[in-house]
Write an enzyme that holds these catalytic residues in place. Structure first.
Site, PDB file in Angstrom:
ATOM      1  N   ARG A   5       0.795  -1.213   0.000  1.00  0.00           N
ATOM      2  CA  ARG A   5       0.000   0.000   0.000  1.00  0.00           C
ATOM      3  C   ARG A   5       0.834   1.273   0.000  1.00  0.00           C
ATOM      4  O   ARG A   5       0.612   2.187  -0.807  1.00  0.00           O
ATOM      5  CB  ARG A   5      -0.904   0.049   1.249  1.00  0.00           C
ATOM      6  CG  ARG A   5      -2.169  -0.726   1.116  1.00  0.00           C
ATOM      7  CD  ARG A   5      -2.603  -1.248   2.473  1.00  0.00           C
ATOM      8  NE  ARG A   5      -1.743  -2.364   2.808  1.00  0.00           N
ATOM      9  CZ  ARG A   5      -1.999  -3.632   2.459  1.00  0.00           C
ATOM     10  NH1 ARG A   5      -3.106  -3.916   1.865  1.00  0.00           N
ATOM     11  NH2 ARG A   5      -1.150  -4.600   2.739  1.00  0.00           N
ATOM     12  N   THR A   6       1.782   1.357   0.937  1.00  0.00           N
ATOM     13  CA  THR A   6       2.515   2.618   1.094  1.00  0.00           C
ATOM     14  C   THR A   6       3.311   2.920  -0.178  1.00  0.00           C
ATOM     15  O   THR A   6       3.267   4.031  -0.710  1.00  0.00           O
ATOM     16  CB  THR A   6       3.441   2.543   2.323  1.00  0.00           C
ATOM     17  OG1 THR A   6       2.653   2.165   3.449  1.00  0.00           O
ATOM     18  CG2 THR A   6       4.108   3.874   2.603  1.00  0.00           C
ATOM     19  N   LYS A  21      25.490  -4.943  -0.516  1.00  0.00           N
ATOM     20  CA  LYS A  21      26.954  -5.071  -0.521  1.00  0.00           C
ATOM     21  C   LYS A  21      27.557  -4.374   0.688  1.00  0.00           C
ATOM     22  O   LYS A  21      28.770  -4.148   0.735  1.00  0.00           O
ATOM     23  CB  LYS A  21      27.523  -4.440  -1.803  1.00  0.00           C
ATOM     24  CG  LYS A  21      27.007  -5.050  -3.088  1.00  0.00           C
ATOM     25  CD  LYS A  21      27.615  -4.312  -4.277  1.00  0.00           C
ATOM     26  CE  LYS A  21      27.005  -4.762  -5.586  1.00  0.00           C
ATOM     27  NZ  LYS A  21      27.389  -3.861  -6.701  1.00  0.00           N
ATOM     28  N   ARG A  44      11.491   3.602   3.650  1.00  0.00           N
ATOM     29  CA  ARG A  44      10.994   2.647   4.655  1.00  0.00           C
ATOM     30  C   ARG A  44      12.180   1.815   5.107  1.00  0.00           C
ATOM     31  O   ARG A  44      12.945   1.311   4.270  1.00  0.00           O
ATOM     32  CB  ARG A  44       9.902   1.754   4.077  1.00  0.00           C
ATOM     33  CG  ARG A  44       9.553   0.600   5.018  1.00  0.00           C
ATOM     34  CD  ARG A  44       8.321  -0.146   4.608  1.00  0.00           C
ATOM     35  NE  ARG A  44       7.126   0.638   4.866  1.00  0.00           N
ATOM     36  CZ  ARG A  44       5.886   0.119   4.905  1.00  0.00           C
ATOM     37  NH1 ARG A  44       5.706  -1.183   4.702  1.00  0.00           N
ATOM     38  NH2 ARG A  44       4.837   0.881   5.141  1.00  0.00           N
ATOM     39  N   HIS A  81       5.210   5.962  11.655  1.00  0.00           N
ATOM     40  CA  HIS A  81       4.668   5.803  10.299  1.00  0.00           C
ATOM     41  C   HIS A  81       3.760   7.010  10.046  1.00  0.00           C
ATOM     42  O   HIS A  81       2.534   6.909  10.013  1.00  0.00           O
ATOM     43  CB  HIS A  81       3.886   4.495  10.211  1.00  0.00           C
ATOM     44  CG  HIS A  81       3.637   4.005   8.816  1.00  0.00           C
ATOM     45  ND1 HIS A  81       3.810   4.800   7.702  1.00  0.00           N
ATOM     46  CD2 HIS A  81       3.219   2.791   8.356  1.00  0.00           C
ATOM     47  CE1 HIS A  81       3.506   4.099   6.618  1.00  0.00           C
ATOM     48  NE2 HIS A  81       3.154   2.876   6.983  1.00  0.00           N
TER      49      HIS A  81
HETATM   50  C1  NCD Z   1       1.600  -1.043   8.253  1.00  0.00           C
HETATM   51  C2  NCD Z   1       3.102  -0.894   8.390  1.00  0.00           C
HETATM   52  O1  NCD Z   1       3.860  -1.162   7.485  1.00  0.00           O
HETATM   53  O2  NCD Z   1       3.488  -0.472   9.478  1.00  0.00           O
HETATM   54  N1  NCD Z   1       1.152  -1.199   6.950  1.00  0.00           N
HETATM   55  C3  NCD Z   1       1.017  -0.125   6.128  1.00  0.00           C
HETATM   56  O3  NCD Z   1       1.902   0.663   5.923  1.00  0.00           O
HETATM   57  N2  NCD Z   1      -0.184   0.038   5.553  1.00  0.00           N
HETATM   58  C4  NCD Z   1       1.027  -2.003   9.219  1.00  0.00           C
HETATM   59  C5  NCD Z   1       1.543  -3.400   9.316  1.00  0.00           C
HETATM   60  O4  NCD Z   1       2.463  -3.800   8.619  1.00  0.00           O
HETATM   61  O5  NCD Z   1       0.985  -4.115  10.137  1.00  0.00           O
END
Ligand code: NCD
Length: 318
Positions: free
Chosen positions: A68-69, A96, A118, A146
Site C-alpha cells: 500500500r505505502t 553489498k 521505509r 509511520h
Molecule cells: C503497516 C506498516 O507497514 O506499518 N502497513 C502499512 O503501511 N499500511 C502495518 C503493518 O504492517 O501491520
C-alpha cells in the site's frame, strides 16, 4: 488543466505559506491547522488535476515489504506528473554493505528531488535525513513511526465521521511493536475532546513515553485497558492492527491477541455510525465477514491514503 484552475491551485498552496521539507514523524505535521490545509488540498485534488511535480524524480527506497505505502506514493507522484523510481534493498548496493547515508547521498547526487524511505531500523531515517539535502518522507521506520499512515488514518476519520473532535477511538492490538498506532495516537492528540482507548494485553502496551505524552495533552483522555468488550460500545472508531510478528523477540508474545478479533458479532455492538479501520495487511484479527458491513472502511482508507499522500507531495514539491 486550464490556467484559471492552475491559478486557483497555486493560490491554494500559497495561501498556506507554512512550508514542509521532511516528514520524519507525525509531530512534523505540527498542528490541526496544518492538517486542515492538507485536507483542503486533497479535496481539491480529488476533483482537479495538476502536474505540479512535472520533471521531478521521486525515489521510493523501501527496505521492508510494502504494498500500500509504496504503491500509493507511486500513484500519487505519477498523478502529479513526477517520475517514480523504486529501489528495494535486495536489489541495491545496501546488499553489498553500503550505509544508508551513502545510499541516500548517491540517490541525491544522481538527481533525485525527493526520497520516501521505509527501513526496519528506527535510526536509519534520522541518519538519512542528516545527509539528505532534498525532502525525505518516512514511509515506516521500525516499530517507531509511520507518519503518512497516521495522516491517512485521520483523513479517513475526517471523511467518514465528519470530524476529529469529541471522538472516542480504540487503538487495538500490538501497541508495543506497531508503528501505525504510535503515529496515529500522536496525531489524534491534536484534536479536542478525544478519548483514546489503548486496548492490548499488558505486555504489548504502548510505550510509556507516548502514553505519558497523551495523558498530558490538553483535551485528550487516554485510557489503557486489556478488555475490548468493555469499550466496543463506546467508540466511534475501532482501529484494529496486526500482530507485528517480525518485530517481536518471542513468537508466543502475540497469543493473547486472539481475544481482540473483530468479527461480525463485535461490530454489531458498535454505536450507530461507528467505523472499523485497519492499516492492513491483516491476518486473523479482522474477520472477512466484516468486509461487507457498512462499518468496514479499511478499503476506503487505502483510497484516501493515495489522495492525502498526493496532497502531501503537492504541498512539499508543488
Ligand atoms: C503497516 C506498516 O507497514 O506499518 N502497513 C502499512 O503501511 N499500511 C502495518 C503493518 O504492517 O501491520
Amino acid at each position: 488543466m486550464d490556467t484559471s484552475t492552475q491559478r486557483t491551485f497555486r493560490d491554494m498552496l500559497s495561501d498556506s505559506p507554512r512550508t514542509l521539507k521532511n516528514v520524519l514523524r507525525a509531530q512534523d505535521f505540527r498542528d490541526r491547522g496544518f492538517l486542515a490545509e492538507l485536507f483542503a488540498i486533497a479535496g481539491w485534488l480529488e476533483k482537479n488535476q495538476t502536474n505540479c511535480m512535472q520533471g521531478k524524480k521521486l525515489v521510493l527506497l523501501f527496505n521492508e515489504p510494502s504494498t500500500r505505502t509504496r504503491l500509493s506514493f507511486a500513484f500519487a507522484g505519477e498523478r502529479l506528473g513526477a517520475n517514480i523510481h523504486a529501489v528495494v534493498r535486495s536489489d541495491s548496493s545496501q546488499e553489498k554493505g553500503e550505509s544508508i547515508e551513502d545510499t541516500v547521498r548517491t540517490i541525491v547526487a544522481i538527481g533525485a528531488d525527493g526520497i520516501v524511505l521505509r527501513h526496519p531500523n528506527e535510526d536509519a531515517v534520522w541518519r538519512a535525513a542528516l545527509v539528505c539535502p532534498v525532502p525525505i518522507i518516512n514511509g515506516g521506520s521500525g516499530k517507531e513511526h509511520h507518519p503518512t499512515q497516521a495522516l491517512l488514518d485521520v483523513y479517513t476519520i475526517f471523511r467518514e465521521v465528519g470530524t476529529l473532535d469529541n471522538l472516542n477511538i480504540a487503538l487495538v492490538g500490538d501497541l508495543a511493536f506497531g508503528r501505525t498506532t504510535n503515529s496515529l495516537a500522536y496525531l489524534l492528540s491534536k484534536f479536542s475532546g478525544v478519548t483514546i482507548y489503548l486496548v492490548s494485553p499488558e505486555h504489548l502496551r504502548m510505550k510509556g513515553e507516548l502514553v505519558y505524552y497523551l495523558s498530558t495533552a490538553q483535551g485528550v483522555t487516554v485510557k489503557e485497558t486489556s478488555d475490548l468488550e468493555s469499550v466496543i460500545h463506546k467508540v466511534h472508531v475501532v482501529y484494529q492492527t496486526r500482530a507485528q510478528k517480525e518485530r517481536a523477540p518471542d513468537p508466543t508474545m502475540h497469543a493473547q491477541l486472539s481475544q481482540y478479533m473483530i468479527d461480525r458479532r463485535m461490530v454489531e455492538r458498535m454505536k450507530p455510525g461507528a467505523i472499523v479501520l485497519h492499516p492492513l495487511p491483516r491476518n486473523e484479527e479482522l474477520s472477512r465477514e466484516v468486509d461487507d458491513m457498512p462499518q468496514a472502511k479499511y478499503i476506503d482508507q487505502m483510497r484516501y491514503g493515495e489522495l492525502i499522500r498526493r496532497a502531501l507531495l503537492a504541498k512539499i514539491f508543488g
